[in-house]
Design an enzyme around this catalytic site. Structure first.
Site, PDB file in Angstrom:
ATOM      1  N   GLU A 195       3.603   5.990  -2.493  1.00 20.78           N
ATOM      2  CA  GLU A 195       4.807   6.767  -2.803  1.00 20.78           C
ATOM      3  C   GLU A 195       5.090   6.765  -4.305  1.00 20.78           C
ATOM      4  OE1 GLU A 195       5.943   8.634  -0.606  1.00 20.78           O
ATOM      5  OE2 GLU A 195       5.225   7.728   1.253  1.00 20.78           O
TER       6      GLU A 195
ATOM      7  N   SER B 192       0.816  -1.216   0.000  1.00 25.30           N
ATOM      8  CA  SER B 192       0.000   0.000   0.000  1.00 25.30           C
ATOM      9  C   SER B 192       0.849   1.265   0.000  1.00 25.30           C
ATOM     10  CB  SER B 192      -0.943   0.003   1.201  1.00 25.30           C
ATOM     11  OG  SER B 192      -0.224  -0.021   2.426  1.00 25.30           O
ATOM     12  N   ASP B 193       1.836   1.356   0.906  1.00 21.80           N
ATOM     13  CA  ASP B 193       2.598   2.608   0.966  1.00 21.80           C
ATOM     14  C   ASP B 193       3.561   2.743  -0.203  1.00 21.80           C
ATOM     15  OD1 ASP B 193       4.243   0.622   1.969  1.00 21.80           O
ATOM     16  OD2 ASP B 193       4.876   1.723   3.749  1.00 21.80           O
ATOM     17  N   CYS B 194       4.014   1.621  -0.778  1.00 17.70           N
ATOM     18  CA  CYS B 194       4.833   1.702  -1.994  1.00 17.70           C
ATOM     19  C   CYS B 194       3.992   2.230  -3.154  1.00 17.70           C
ATOM     20  CB  CYS B 194       5.412   0.331  -2.338  1.00 17.70           C
ATOM     21  SG  CYS B 194       6.520  -0.323  -1.085  1.00 17.70           S
TER      22      CYS B 194
END
EC number: 5.4.99.33
Length: 764
Positions: A495, A490-492
């Protein structure tokens, strides 16, 4: 001399058949030993030896390598990008904008020089000390150790293990950790399998290691993961393991403890473990195995009480003690269930379960191009393929991906915690460079990085029925490492989306064509699909079961591994990405995005602790989560004046500033869940950069910029002459208790923070 090969150049013509790729091997990084002496200058060879000697001499005080082999390889490029000597700001001296710009130009000169031709930044992602032994055991058992690992590989692996042996003779869970039975017994075994004598090593290193193990009761006190590896090798009995029945994979998904409901790393590790357990597989009993049976225990091997050993665990390893209920559960399965399924007719169901497990193993292998989700299930899956058929193409395809996980530096060769952090580091690097406003000077760097991000986006869902394979939608997401790896995070994704959106605002003549809108929308679709009912975002998938499932966490070493929990960092990163997307593309799913951001902001406020801090699960620790927490709330429209949570967060961070300025947080914060300074109250560049950016985001410069000036001065004064920054203590973490190195952080975050400071705090 060792040389890093990246992308397509990492695959030789003879290997092309066995290294599958959907992206022409984009981002792949493999270290190869170049035997051509003519290619190495005497100066380079001297640099390498000096780097090795320096690390070894200081190994008990500085555990992190500085990736000096990489710097030596890029020496010419670094020299071309050099921008003069480093600027030093004296105590009490005002920090000037031109001085900061000068520091940034030197930093970007160095950092651009070490960018790979694929556009990403290659760096060390090591740290855990239990990964390499599993690989060595698997290669030994399958009989391919010396063919897969050259003499040079084996020498560097031994160097690494000796360099990271603690003064007391043992090894920790990770390179900065105190000695554990898990680390000590496995690394002792690895050294023996790599050819070291039982009394070998400088200064009696192996003798000291064995003494550490035996003084604590011997290898029967190793953790459950260690018991499994030793059982596979034949130096521990399967009857000394708690059950891992593969029949769990035949249960209905409606049950809350079905493996498909677990965190993907948990289920993907216990999947091959259950296959090996169900098979009771044991490798060849060689003279070395028989010798290890004598070396690792305090009593004769045949006298060990294996049933008692199931729940024996050294106190040094016991981070997550088994609840009594769990011991009763495993005991019941061990004494009642297992005997039924190791003989007819129950054995027929066991065979069916083993076949089901192998189907899931093959699906994971093929879908990740034999890289696999992580290093643990990579090696276990490879071993399972060999157990199923030693001559299979699946096993051969696995062998070609072993080197994707190996990294060498001045401290030796380790197995990394992933096949790299290529996309993650590149997405952050883009944002850092954009923050400096030196885009004109470093447009070629951004263009290459932009291409890498665009080409790393996952552009298809996993094949087949996702419900059968327990997969989430993937189309539009980004991975941590490479597209070939194929697992979304999710955070990749957040970003990657942020980096793409930021570059879309710059002239395409400088940074290349922007990512097509439909692919941006695909990323947004993935992010929106990942929000849980409580507003938070987990790491890889939705949270599929309940926190009480942690009661059956069998891994004594790790915490919170059974389900995919919502995280502050993943939630805040997603909020930022959605906010920026809405600003640039206001007509697409605006209402859904607004709702998602609002729910996420409420989640962040609920997750904040009473003292104003947030606990970080992927970085060290309260400084990392504080940066994300504040950014997320600001993205949701909150301000310092309007939001109590932001005010409390700022108060907490300011209360942890060191007397001389800056912040320095120990990995013990993660382990103990209490903010802990580094030993000696030393500042750390990465912690300092995170807090500097968090406070800038919260408007600290308008209230009292003094802490910001002190932090900036610290960052500037820590720059090396070549524009690099010093490598300090470990800054990554997973599962509460295990640390991991993100070597590129030492460049990314000082650059990013100084860029923000220069243009948002300093006046002309």
């Amino acid at each position: 001399m060792w040389r890093l090969k990246v992308g397509a150049e990492s695959v030789g013509e003879e290997d092309e058949k066995w290294v599958k790729s959907v992206s022409n091997h984009l981002g792949r990084q493999v270290w190869e030993f170049c035997a051509d002496a003519a290619a190495d200058t005497p100066h380079q060879l001297l640099q390498i030896q000096n780097a090795r000697n320096h690390f070894h001499h200081n190994r008990f005080h500085r555990k992190q390598s500085s990736d000096l082999f990489l710097a030596i390889q890029y020496e010419k490029e670094i020299a071309k990008g050099a921008k003069g000597g480093a600027v030093k700001v004296k105590e009490g001296e005002e920090v000037g904008k031109e001085a900061v710009k000068s520091t940034l130009e030197r930093a970007l000169g160095f950092y651009s020089a070490v960018q790979t031709r694929d556009g990403n930044w290659a760096s060390d992602l090591g740290g855990p000390l239990f990964l390499l032994p599993g690989l060595v055991i698997a290669l030994h058992v399958t009989g391919v150790l010396n063919s897969v690992l050259s003499k040079h590989h084996r020498v560097e692996m031994c160097r690494y293990l000796y360099n990271h042996q603690n003064e007391d003779g043992g090894w920790g869970l990770h390179i900065e950790g105190t000695s554990t039975m898990f680390g000590s017994a496995l690394n002792y075994v690895a050294l023996r399998l790599l050819g070291e004598d039982a009394d070998g090593g400088d200064g009696g290193a192996m003798t000291k290691a064995r003494a550490w193990i035996l003084e604590r009761g011997g290898a029967t006190a190793i953790t459950s993961w260690g018991k499994l590896w030793l059982s596979v090798l034949g130096v521990y009995e399967w009857s000394g393991n708690n059950p891992l029945p593969p029949e769990f994979w035949l249960l209905p998904y409606s049950l809350p403890f079905h493996p498909g409901r677990m965190w993907c790393h948990c289920r993907m590790v216990y999947l091959p473990m259950s296959y090996l357990y169900g098979k009771r597989f044991v490798g060849p009993i060689t003279p070395k195995v028989l010798s290890l049976r004598q070396e690792l225990y305090t009593i004769p091997y045949h006298e060990i009480d294996w049933n008692k050993s199931r729940n024996t665990c050294a106190k040094e390893d016991l981070y997550y003690p088994h609840p009594k209920m769990q011991d009763i559960l495993w005991g019941s399965i061990y004494h009642v269930y297992e005997p039924l399924f190791t003989r007819w007719p129950g054995k027929r169901l066991r065979e069916k379960a083993l076949q089901a497990a192998m189907k899931h193993i093959h699906y994971e292998d093929e879908n990740s191009r034999y890289i696999c989700l992580g290093p643990v299930n990579k090696v276990l899956n490879m071993l399972c393929c060999w157990v199923e058929d030693p001559y299979s193409d699946a096993f051969k395809l696995h062998l070609q991906r072993v080197h994707d996980y190996l990294w060498v530096a001045e401290d030796g060769m380790r197995m990394q915690g992933y096949n790299g952090s290529q996309l993650w580091d590149t997405a952050f690097s883009i944002q850092a460079i954009v923050a400096t406003k030196l885009v004109d000077s470093y447009a070629p760097t951004l263009r290459k990085a932009h291409d890498f991000v665009k080409d790393s986006q996952i552009q298809e869902d996993c094949p087949g029925d996702p419900n059968v394979w327990f997969r989430h939608i993937h189309k539009g997401a980004w991975p941590l490492s490479t597209r070939d790896h194929g697992w979304l995070i999710s955070d990749c994704t957040a970003e990657g989306l942020k980096a793409s959106l930021m570059l879309s605002k710059l002239p395409s003549t400088m940074v290349g064509e922007p990512l097509e809108k439909n692919r941006l929308c695909d990323a947004v679709n993935v992010l929106l699909s990942l929000q849980n009912d409580n507003g938070g975002f987990a790491s890889y998938e939705l949270t599929r079961s309940y926190p009480w499932l942690e009661l059956i966490n069998p891994a004594e070493t790790f915490g919170d591994i059974v389900i995919d929990y919502p995280y502050v960092e993943c939630t805040a990163a997603t909020m930022e990405a959605l906010t920026l997307f809405k600003k640039l593309h206001p007509g697409h799913r605006t209402k859904e995005i607004d709702t998602a951001i609002g729910k996420a902001a409420n989640f962040l406020e609920k997750m904040q602790r009473a003292d104003g801090s947030w606990y970080g699960c992927w970085g060290v620790c309260f400084t990392y989560a504080g940066w994300f927490g504040i950014k997320g709330l600001v993205a949701a429209g909150r301000t310092y004046n309007s939001c109590l949570a932001i005010r409390k967060a700022c108060e907490f961070l300011l209360s942890k500033e060191l007397p001389g300025g800056g912040w320095g947080e120990s990995y013990l914060s993660c382990q103990n869940k209490v903010y802990t300074n580094l030993e000696g109250n030393k500042p750390h560049l990465v912690n300092t950069a995170w807090v500097l950016m968090a406070l800038i985001e919260a408007g600290q410069g308008e209230r009292d910029p003094a802490p910001l000036h002190r932090a900036a001065r610290l960052l500037m004064n820590s720059q090396l002459e070549n524009g690099d920054f010093v490598q300090q203590e470990i800054m990554g973490v997973f599962n509460k208790n295990c640390m991991i190195t993100y070597a590129a952080y030492r460049n990314i975050f000082p650059i990013w923070a100084l860029g923000e400071y220069c243009h948002r705090v300093l006046t002309e």
